[in-house]
Design a protein around this motif. Sequence first.
Motif, short mmCIF file in Angstrom:
data_model
loop_
_atom_site.label_atom_id
_atom_site.label_comp_id
_atom_site.label_asym_id
_atom_site.label_seq_id
_atom_site.Cartn_x
_atom_site.Cartn_y
_atom_site.Cartn_z
N ARG A 44 80.46 87.89 -11.26
CA ARG A 44 80.18 87.52 -9.96
C ARG A 44 79.44 88.31 -9.26
N GLY A 45 77.99 87.95 -8.72
CA GLY A 45 77.27 89.10 -7.80
C GLY A 45 76.12 88.29 -7.59
N ALA A 46 75.31 88.83 -6.55
CA ALA A 46 74.11 88.23 -6.23
C ALA A 46 73.18 88.55 -7.23
N ILE A 47 72.21 87.46 -7.53
CA ILE A 47 71.27 87.66 -8.79
C ILE A 47 70.42 88.92 -8.45
N ILE A 48 69.92 89.45 -7.23
CA ILE A 48 69.19 90.51 -6.94
C ILE A 48 70.00 91.86 -7.51
N ASP A 49 71.39 91.72 -7.32
CA ASP A 49 72.23 92.98 -7.85
C ASP A 49 72.52 92.89 -9.15
N THR A 50 72.53 91.77 -9.93
CA THR A 50 72.89 91.83 -11.25
C THR A 50 71.92 92.27 -12.27
N THR A 51 72.13 93.40 -12.95
CA THR A 51 71.33 93.88 -13.98
C THR A 51 70.90 93.19 -15.20
N THR A 52 70.00 93.32 -15.79
CA THR A 52 69.60 92.60 -16.91
C THR A 52 70.54 92.66 -18.09
N ASP A 53 71.25 94.14 -18.05
CA ASP A 53 72.15 94.08 -19.12
C ASP A 53 73.26 93.53 -18.91
N VAL A 54 73.60 93.13 -17.61
CA VAL A 54 74.97 92.35 -17.54
C VAL A 54 74.58 90.79 -18.10
N ASP A 55 73.37 90.50 -17.86
CA ASP A 55 73.01 88.98 -18.10
C ASP A 55 72.95 88.97 -19.91
N LYS A 56 72.34 89.98 -20.27
CA LYS A 56 72.53 89.96 -21.75
C LYS A 56 73.90 90.13 -22.26
N ARG A 57 74.61 90.89 -21.65
CA ARG A 57 76.22 90.82 -22.09
C ARG A 57 77.01 89.62 -22.08
N VAL A 58 76.40 88.81 -20.70
CA VAL A 58 77.28 87.54 -20.82
C VAL A 58 76.71 86.57 -21.78
N MET A 59 75.34 86.70 -21.86
CA MET A 59 74.67 85.63 -23.00
C MET A 59 74.92 85.88 -24.35
N GLU A 60 75.33 87.17 -24.64
CA GLU A 60 75.63 87.47 -26.06
C GLU A 60 77.12 86.88 -26.32
N THR A 61 77.76 87.23 -25.33
CA THR A 61 79.29 86.87 -25.59
C THR A 61 79.63 85.42 -25.24
N ASN A 62 79.00 84.71 -24.47
CA ASN A 62 79.23 83.40 -24.13
C ASN A 62 78.58 82.29 -24.76
N TYR A 63 77.26 82.76 -25.10
CA TYR A 63 76.27 81.80 -25.91
C TYR A 63 75.86 82.23 -27.24
N PHE A 64 75.35 83.24 -27.62
CA PHE A 64 74.69 83.76 -28.80
C PHE A 64 76.01 83.82 -29.74
N GLY A 65 76.92 84.21 -29.16
CA GLY A 65 78.17 84.69 -29.93
C GLY A 65 78.68 83.28 -30.70
N PRO A 66 79.13 82.24 -29.74
CA PRO A 66 79.47 81.15 -30.28
C PRO A 66 78.59 80.21 -30.96
N VAL A 67 77.33 80.37 -30.81
CA VAL A 67 76.55 79.82 -31.77
C VAL A 67 76.38 80.50 -33.23
N ALA A 68 76.30 81.63 -33.07
CA ALA A 68 76.47 82.42 -34.49
C ALA A 68 77.67 81.92 -35.23
N LEU A 69 79.03 81.98 -34.45
CA LEU A 69 80.02 81.73 -35.24
C LEU A 69 80.06 80.23 -35.67
N THR A 70 79.56 79.32 -34.99
CA THR A 70 79.49 77.98 -35.28
C THR A 70 78.42 77.81 -36.45
N LYS A 71 77.50 78.62 -36.55
CA LYS A 71 76.34 78.38 -37.54
C LYS A 71 77.10 78.92 -38.99
N ALA A 72 78.00 80.19 -39.02
CA ALA A 72 78.41 80.65 -39.82
C ALA A 72 79.70 79.61 -40.49
N ILE A 73 80.27 79.00 -39.69
CA ILE A 73 81.32 77.85 -40.18
C ILE A 73 80.88 76.73 -40.54
#
Length: 274
Positions: free
Chosen positions: A148-177
């Motif tokens: 949770r935070g304002a977009i101007i205060d959210t670093t790109t590293d945070v965005d990447k971490r969220v996307m890796e865990t919440n999107y790319f991770g499940p996609v990769a697991l789904t493709k593997a299964i």
Amino acid sequence: MVSAATRKSLLKVRVMDFITSTAILPLLFGCVGIFSLFKLLQHMRMKAYLRNAVVIITGATSGLGRECARVFFAAGAKLVLCGRNREALEELARELAASRVTEVQTHKPYIVTFDLADPGAIVAATAEILQCFGYVDVLINNAGISYRGAIIDTTTDVDKRVMETNYFGPVALTKAILPSMIKRRHGHIVAISSIQGKISIPFRSAFMDKTTAQGRRPMDVARDVLAIVGKKKKDVILADLLPSLAIYLRTLAPGLFFSLMASRARKEQKSKNS
């Protein structure tokens, strides 16, 4: 003197009254009985399908994932509990093993520890699961992180971490299964997301939470997930009346919606900083 036509008309009315009064209740009870039988057969089919089914649950250590583990365990599924904290997973496995389930035969949960942000760990975890069970019936992509935070205060590293865990991770697991499911021509993939996947909320630009259902108890949502898998539904919104109305408010009155959400977010931010 009553004419023949009048007598005939009165007779028709009496016959219709008799049919209505004597037939409507049996017809009503018959419809209720058929509907009840349909629901019973549907419930039995769901229980039969989930019994001995191999079910992977990511993010099983807390929240909705933990409750899904409980309801699927009680349904007789062979659970694969996934998460980053092995101690928490082992604690959950002991809790499930100690629970009293008499209706069906239960199975000792299998634990796999890995981070969805690590592609190599996903491949290794998938290989371990398939080597152990040979197949997967249900994959529940529940794990996710929040920010949770304002977009101007959210670093790109945070965005990447969220996307890796919440999107790319499940996609990769789904493709593997997925190949093992395609080979068997059988399987279900459940993607649990927030209502915020349909509506945007101020101060939540990086947020893709997969562990809550907007005001509903995790156990209630877990039971709904169990029913969805059993009934083979495709797209379901699990939310109370107010969050469901928020979807329509976002479409019909976006200005009012954003004003309300921004006001709420500012209050929470102010409370957090104080």
